[in-house]
Design a protein around this motif. Sequence first.
Motif, PDB file in Angstrom:
ATOM      1  N   ALA A  41       5.524   3.033   2.448  1.00 47.21           N
ATOM      2  CA  ALA A  41       6.739   2.059   2.064  1.00 47.21           C
ATOM      3  C   ALA A  41       6.490   1.060   3.153  1.00 47.21           C
ATOM      4  N   GLN A  42       5.493   1.165   4.500  1.00 47.00           N
ATOM      5  CA  GLN A  42       5.167  -0.110   4.898  1.00 47.00           C
ATOM      6  C   GLN A  42       3.870  -1.368   3.729  1.00 47.00           C
ATOM      7  N   LYS A  43       3.461  -0.407   2.653  1.00 52.37           N
ATOM      8  CA  LYS A  43       2.413  -1.109   1.938  1.00 52.37           C
ATOM      9  C   LYS A  43       3.440  -1.770   1.028  1.00 52.37           C
ATOM     10  N   VAL A  44       4.593  -1.341   0.804  1.00 53.40           N
ATOM     11  CA  VAL A  44       5.342  -2.697  -0.374  1.00 53.40           C
ATOM     12  C   VAL A  44       6.833  -2.989   0.573  1.00 53.40           C
ATOM     13  N   GLY A  45       6.650  -3.121   1.210  1.00 46.36           N
ATOM     14  CA  GLY A  45       7.992  -3.289   1.739  1.00 46.36           C
ATOM     15  C   GLY A  45       7.837  -4.033   3.208  1.00 46.36           C
ATOM     16  N   GLN A  46       8.878  -4.209   3.714  1.00 45.85           N
ATOM     17  CA  GLN A  46       8.829  -4.538   5.537  1.00 45.85           C
ATOM     18  C   GLN A  46       9.527  -2.992   6.318  1.00 45.85           C
ATOM     19  N   ALA A  92       4.425  10.784   7.441  1.00 45.93           N
ATOM     20  CA  ALA A  92       3.580  10.093   7.506  1.00 45.93           C
ATOM     21  C   ALA A  92       2.984   9.488   6.199  1.00 45.93           C
ATOM     22  N   GLU A  93       3.314  10.393   5.184  1.00 43.20           N
ATOM     23  CA  GLU A  93       2.710   9.294   4.037  1.00 43.20           C
ATOM     24  C   GLU A  93       3.973   9.102   3.747  1.00 43.20           C
ATOM     25  N   THR A  94       5.471   9.035   4.283  1.00 40.66           N
ATOM     26  CA  THR A  94       6.169   7.836   3.435  1.00 40.66           C
ATOM     27  C   THR A  94       6.777   6.927   4.062  1.00 40.66           C
ATOM     28  N   VAL A  95       6.412   6.737   5.108  1.00 44.28           N
ATOM     29  CA  VAL A  95       5.688   5.426   6.090  1.00 44.28           C
ATOM     30  C   VAL A  95       4.767   4.946   5.595  1.00 44.28           C
ATOM     31  N   THR A  96       4.135   5.489   5.580  1.00 47.28           N
ATOM     32  CA  THR A  96       2.075   4.700   4.824  1.00 47.28           C
ATOM     33  C   THR A  96       2.436   3.795   3.668  1.00 47.28           C
ATOM     34  N   VAL A 109       1.494   7.967  13.839  1.00 48.52           N
ATOM     35  CA  VAL A 109       1.332   6.614  12.894  1.00 48.52           C
ATOM     36  C   VAL A 109       1.827   5.524  13.378  1.00 48.52           C
ATOM     37  N   ALA A 110       0.954   4.849  13.131  1.00 50.17           N
ATOM     38  CA  ALA A 110       1.805   2.939  13.689  1.00 50.17           C
ATOM     39  C   ALA A 110       1.755   2.414  12.482  1.00 50.17           C
ATOM     40  N   ILE A 111       2.942   1.453  12.552  1.00 51.16           N
ATOM     41  CA  ILE A 111       3.167   0.462  11.715  1.00 51.16           C
ATOM     42  C   ILE A 111       3.546  -0.879  12.621  1.00 51.16           C
ATOM     43  N   ASN A 112       2.927  -1.611  11.629  1.00 51.41           N
ATOM     44  CA  ASN A 112       3.360  -2.892  12.022  1.00 51.41           C
ATOM     45  C   ASN A 112       4.933  -3.704  12.322  1.00 51.41           C
ATOM     46  N   ILE A 113       4.822  -4.196  13.739  1.00 45.89           N
ATOM     47  CA  ILE A 113       6.096  -5.026  14.314  1.00 45.89           C
ATOM     48  C   ILE A 113       6.242  -6.254  14.670  1.00 45.89           C
ATOM     49  N   LEU A 118       5.015   5.598  15.666  1.00 41.88           N
ATOM     50  CA  LEU A 118       5.358   6.913  16.259  1.00 41.88           C
ATOM     51  C   LEU A 118       4.875   8.601  15.989  1.00 41.88           C
ATOM     52  N   ALA A 119       5.642   9.577  16.446  1.00 43.75           N
ATOM     53  CA  ALA A 119       5.502  10.878  16.304  1.00 43.75           C
ATOM     54  C   ALA A 119       6.302  11.236  15.083  1.00 43.75           C
ATOM     55  N   LEU A 120       5.737  11.608  13.611  1.00 42.79           N
ATOM     56  CA  LEU A 120       5.826  11.468  11.997  1.00 42.79           C
ATOM     57  C   LEU A 120       5.533  13.187  12.024  1.00 42.79           C
TER      58      LEU A 120
END
Length: 265
Positions: A219-224, A213-217, A131-135, A206-208
Amino acid sequence: MKPARLAVLAIALLAGGGAALLISGDDQPAVQPAAVVPPPVVAMTDVLVAAAELPMGQNIQAPDLRWQPWPSEAVTTGYITRENAPKGMEEIVGSIARSSFLAGEPIRPQKLARSDGGFMAAILPTGMRAVAINIDTAGSNTAGGFILPNDHVDIIRTYRDEDSARGTTDTQLSETLLQDVRVLAIGQVVQEKNGNTVVTGQTATLALTPGQAETVTLAQKVGQLSLSLRSLVDSGRSADANVDGRPETALTVVRFGVAKQQSRR
């Protein structure tokens, strides 16, 4: 011949014979050379090894491999031998190295992946999701850019408390969402090269687990999201923490610049 001369001659002969006997008695027996014992013959087995250093993600081809004599007693389970796998080299060609190999290191199938897909899918551990997150490209939310592939991090979520926002205060909350998460890549960099100590990019992969993966996806929509680098000695201590993706730590509430711990509702 006169008797006196005969006596002198007899005495001389006796003296010569006695000297010869004395000399012959001092002779030491000849020393026989020690027998040369040949060194024991070491049984050897041809083992498939890396012909040169192979980095992680290398698509292995025939020139990357060679057969090397290896002491049979040192051959362990997992080594590919010419005796057990005569076509081992041909079977390995086309595989992807899931981790790096040193030159001369035996090739082990456990460190290889046969995949018709991409490289990331090949190196991803079983049961995990990438899962990729914005940084921030400047690394402001990734330990200043010092997070490298294969490091372990904690994921911190910062967001606005909507309930407080309806009133007169603007409350920002932060929480440790996940702990001890392995970083697969920063941007397009999947491993440290040439001694680089800083890697920057727009994404961190990240390896999740599927739940994480659901949690991080979400969380990224509603916060940083920010990444907190873990010490090497701490990595692996919380591998089983938050496997279902639920946060475990308390929240930190910031009001007018003052941080205060708050229990989770």
